[in-house]
Design a protein around this motif. Structure first.
Motif, PDB file in Angstrom:
ATOM      1  N   SER A 213       4.509   8.254   7.319  1.00  0.00           N
ATOM      2  CA  SER A 213       4.918   9.184   8.377  1.00  0.00           C
ATOM      3  C   SER A 213       5.825   8.488   9.380  1.00  0.00           C
ATOM      4  N   GLY A 214       5.517   7.217   9.686  1.00  0.00           N
ATOM      5  CA  GLY A 214       6.366   6.473  10.615  1.00  0.00           C
ATOM      6  C   GLY A 214       7.771   6.309  10.090  1.00  0.00           C
TER       7      GLY A 214
ATOM      8  N   ASP B 267       0.860  -1.198   0.000  1.00  0.00           N
ATOM      9  CA  ASP B 267       0.000   0.000   0.000  1.00  0.00           C
ATOM     10  C   ASP B 267       0.895   1.247   0.000  1.00  0.00           C
ATOM     11  N   PRO B 268       1.368   1.693  -1.183  1.00  0.00           N
ATOM     12  CA  PRO B 268       2.327   2.814  -1.245  1.00  0.00           C
ATOM     13  C   PRO B 268       1.805   4.117  -0.645  1.00  0.00           C
ATOM     14  N   GLY B 269       0.493   4.247  -0.503  1.00  0.00           N
ATOM     15  CA  GLY B 269      -0.062   5.487   0.040  1.00  0.00           C
ATOM     16  C   GLY B 269      -0.466   5.395   1.498  1.00  0.00           C
ATOM     17  N   ASN B 270       0.024   4.397   2.209  1.00  0.00           N
ATOM     18  CA  ASN B 270      -0.342   4.229   3.618  1.00  0.00           C
ATOM     19  C   ASN B 270       0.245   5.377   4.447  1.00  0.00           C
ATOM     20  N   VAL B 271      -0.618   6.201   4.986  1.00  0.00           N
ATOM     21  CA  VAL B 271      -0.179   7.428   5.672  1.00  0.00           C
ATOM     22  C   VAL B 271       0.644   7.116   6.918  1.00  0.00           C
TER      23      VAL B 271
ATOM     24  N   LEU C 113       6.367  14.359   3.184  1.00  0.00           N
ATOM     25  CA  LEU C 113       5.621  15.079   2.144  1.00  0.00           C
ATOM     26  C   LEU C 113       4.599  14.157   1.483  1.00  0.00           C
ATOM     27  N   SER C 114       5.005  12.918   1.190  1.00  0.00           N
ATOM     28  CA  SER C 114       4.076  11.950   0.587  1.00  0.00           C
ATOM     29  C   SER C 114       2.885  11.709   1.508  1.00  0.00           C
ATOM     30  N   ALA C 115       3.160  11.588   2.811  1.00  0.00           N
ATOM     31  CA  ALA C 115       2.080  11.369   3.780  1.00  0.00           C
ATOM     32  C   ALA C 115       1.161  12.581   3.869  1.00  0.00           C
TER      33      ALA C 115
ATOM     34  N   GLN D  23      17.940  13.476   6.035  1.00  0.00           N
ATOM     35  CA  GLN D  23      17.013  14.568   5.726  1.00  0.00           C
ATOM     36  C   GLN D  23      16.213  14.320   4.453  1.00  0.00           C
ATOM     37  N   LYS D  24      16.885  13.942   3.387  1.00  0.00           N
ATOM     38  CA  LYS D  24      16.196  13.787   2.097  1.00  0.00           C
ATOM     39  C   LYS D  24      15.086  12.746   2.177  1.00  0.00           C
ATOM     40  N   GLU D  25      15.399  11.587   2.770  1.00  0.00           N
ATOM     41  CA  GLU D  25      14.413  10.505   2.869  1.00  0.00           C
ATOM     42  C   GLU D  25      13.260  10.892   3.789  1.00  0.00           C
ATOM     43  N   ALA D  26      13.589  11.559   4.909  1.00  0.00           N
ATOM     44  CA  ALA D  26      12.553  11.967   5.861  1.00  0.00           C
ATOM     45  C   ALA D  26      11.574  12.944   5.219  1.00  0.00           C
TER      46      ALA D  26
END
Length: 673
Positions: A326-327, A318-322, A346-348, A338-341
């Motif tokens: 966020s976790g 589920d690529p859009g799992n909020v 942002l996606s979440a 930083q970049k990955e976080a």
């Protein structure tokens, strides 16, 4: 030979029996081809003899092991058991050599387990699709279900009653055929011989849960967890029925939640992780809620990479799992990635900001500060790149930036976040919305210089009050030149020219009154709106020099000299002298001397006139003498002579004259030698 003789006789008495016996003789003599032919004749006979057919099936099964067809071997022995189990046991004990019997039992155990787990070799599926011949082969279709495996397992138990794997296979087959009580009794018997067997304990736990004995089931699970062999559940779960797996998953999930609620410390967290792992296995390897909780538990224990592994498993499905996004973003935050976080957060936020923002607000103040700092930095960079590309039609980027800005305002209602939100609206051409937001956040006369400059920008577009805009921008120029440069992207060329003229006039008036600090802001505005016009760069450098900001002044003079293409000779000379004077101020004496030499080389009278004004001929010649002496001591006579010669043009310094004499002496000495 005896079998051949009897088979060649006219009377075909015991024909199948003799064929089976000859087949085993050939098998022991390692003539597998002849053995297989004899066994096939028995099996395919129109009137098969049961006992002979069993022997043939057992013999053919042995041959198939050597050929790598273990699945077909199991089918042969299941068919034999279905014909007559006692005769099959007798055949194995009588005809299968000891050195082959151990391998045979192992193969039958493994294949029986695979059948219960619904796993097949590619060869097995092709055999299933073939059209069966008449005779004993009709029984093959009955050997692919649990009853057939039960008969096979019973055979294995009879051959070796102490073998745990055979007993477990028998219990599994009983379970699948619905004989739960019988399976339970058999497992208890096996457990009495090996009380620490995780596979047996795990099966008993399931059966107890199935019967409603939750406490007993949980105690058994605790033993499995304490032993630390929860991996034994992986093959078991392929045997359990769906409703029983769900029962196990639900029990373990709620047990983990109870432990986390009531317990404290690492021990409770580790125990919860074990229960969650069992729940995940019971779910077939994927249980979103359990994976999320286990990831949080791993995070508490500091096992951040393991936590990311669980969250990745969720996001793969589920690529859009909020919560997973966020976790994972929070874990990357803890790892200072930083970049990955930023990417995950942002996606979440794009999916459901209403869930992510409260989660961020639940973090410690330090973590919140780092998140807002990184998000703002990312947003600012993206906005700058968007404006630089001149492609403001990228709606997706603008939407992403608005998502970031709105979240930042909710997390921390700082001025910089309101300003960032207004900048995005301005960049998107939504000027009225930007003006309204700024006025709501800061009022109509904001004290914040950054907010005031933006209000001025928006009002400039409506009223074109250049004088007011010049004043506001000059204040921002002193605070942050890059901020002003950013805002000027939204001012058209004609307005920028007008701003430049007004700013230059204001700067000239202020510098005459020695108000260098105020003049600096106006000259900076003039520089930016004129795209680094050398005239305004010189004025700003003069201001900076008065304010003793020599490094910045030097940077301005560097730009001026780089643009010396069409300037008059007098201007170029004065620029070199100005730069030389600045270099002296920062103790860069050698570089300063080079600038003055260049000025003297271009136009000596103009250079001398400029030197007389500042820093003065006597002061400068002392510097020339110092540098000439330095080169003389290093025996760089040519450079020392050049500096001395130009120094004497500035002022007839006694020390320079003496040094020149010494240089002449050295030169003549070099010539003699």
């Amino acid at each position: 030979d005896i079998c051949d003789h009897l088979l060649a006789a006219e009377q075909k008495t015991y024909y199948n029996t003799l064929l089976a016996l000859r087949g085993f003789c050939s098998l022991h003599a390692h003539d597998h081809q002849q053995a297989l032919q004899d066994f096939q004749k028995v099996i395919e006979h129109d009137s098969p003899h049961p006992n002979s057919c069993i022997k043939a099936l057992c013999g053919r099964g042995l041959i198939r092991i050597s050929g790598g067809s273990q699945y077909l071997t199991a089918l042969d022995y299941i068919t034999a058991c279905q014909l007559k189990a006692e005769e099959t046991i007798f055949t194995i004990k009588s005809y299968v050599p000891w050195n082959q019997r151990g391998l045979l039992l192992k193969v039958l155990q493994e294949e029986g387990q695979k059948m219960l787990q619904k796993k097949r070799y590619p060869g097995g599926s092709s055999v299933c699709g073939q059209k069966k011949k008449q005779g004993c082969l009709d029984f093959l279709t009955e050997g692919r279900d649990a009853p057939g495996v039960y008969q096979l397992a019973s055979l294995l138990v009879e051959l070796d009653a102490s073998d745990e794997a055979s007993q477990i296979l028998c219990a599994d087959a009983m379970y699948q055929t619905g004989c739960v009580e019988a399976a339970h009794k058999l497992l208890l018997l096996s457990l009495s011989r090996n009380p620490q067997s995780s596979p047996i304990l795990a099966r008993l736990a399931l059966l107890q849960l199935k019967k409603g004995f939750t406490y007993d089931g949980n105690q058994l699970l605790k033993k499995v967890i304490r032993i630390g062999d929860t991996s034994c559940l992986l093959p078991i779960m392929d045997i359990f029925k769906d409703e029983d797996r769900r029962l196990m998953q639900t029990h373990c999930h709620f047990r983990a939640l109870t432990i986390l609620k009531d317990g404290q410390g690492d021990a409770a967290t580790k125990e919860a992780i074990a229960y969650l792992s069992v729940a995940i296995i019971a779910a077939g390897g994927y249980a979103e809620d359990c994976l999320l909780i286990r990831a949080r538990c791993y995070g508490r224990l500091g096992q951040k990479k393991t936590a990311i592994f669980d969250l990745n498993a969720i996001l793969k499905e589920d690529p859009g799992n909020v919560q997973a996004l966020s976790g994972r973003g929070f874990i990357y935050l803890a790892l200072k990635q930083q970049k990955e976080a930023v990417q995950d957060l942002l996606s979440a936020l794009k999916v459901e900001a209403g869930v992510v923002v409260p989660a961020i607000l639940s973090l410690k103040h330090e973590a919140q500060g780092l998140i807002t700092q990184w998000l703002l930095q990312h947003g600012r960079t993206a906005l700058t790149e968007l404006i630089a590309s001149k492609d403001l039609s990228k709606e997706e980027t603008s939407r992403d930036l608005l998502v970031i800005a709105k979240a930042l305002i909710q997390i921390c209602r700082g001025a910089q976040y309101h300003i960032f939100y207004a900048d995005i609206l301005i960049a998107s051409g939504r000027y009225e919305e930007a003006l309204q937001h700024l006025q709501e956040a800061f009022g109509h006369s904001p004290a914040d210089d950054f907010a005031s400059a933006r209000l001025t920008l928006l009002q400039l577009r409506r009223r074109r009050n250049v004088a007011m805009a010049t004043h506001s921008f000059s204040i921002l120029a002193k605070r942050d030149e890059n901020e002003l440069r950013f805002l000027l992207n939204f001012v058209d060329t004609k307005q920028q020219q007008h701003l430049c003229q007004v700013a230059a006039q204001e700067g000239n008036m202020l510098i005459k009154g020695c108000h260098y600090e105020k003049a600096l802001g106006y000259y900076t505005l003039a520089v930016l709106t004129s795209q680094d016009n050398p005239r305004y760069l010189r004025h700003r450098a003069a201001c900076l020099m008065h304010l003793k900001q020599y490094d910045q002044a030097l940077r301005d003079m560097e730009k001026v000299i780089q643009k010396h293409g069409c300037n008059s000779l007098k201007t170029r000379v004065e620029d070199h002298c100005s730069k030389g004077h600045l270099l002296l101020s920062v103790a860069e004496e050698e570089a300063a001397v080079k600038q003055y030499i260049e000025a003297l080389r271009l136009d000596e009278p103009v250079a001398l006139c400029s030197i007389m004004k500042s820093p003065g001929s006597e002061i400068l010649t002392r510097t020339f003498h110092k540098m000439a002496q330095h080169h003389f001591e290093r025996q760089h006579y040519e450079e020392a002579w050049k500096i001395t010669d130009y120094g004497l043009k500035i002022h007839e310094n006694t020390e320079l004259k003496k040094l020149k004499t010494r240089l002449k002496r050295e030169a003549s000495s070099c010539s003699i030698h």
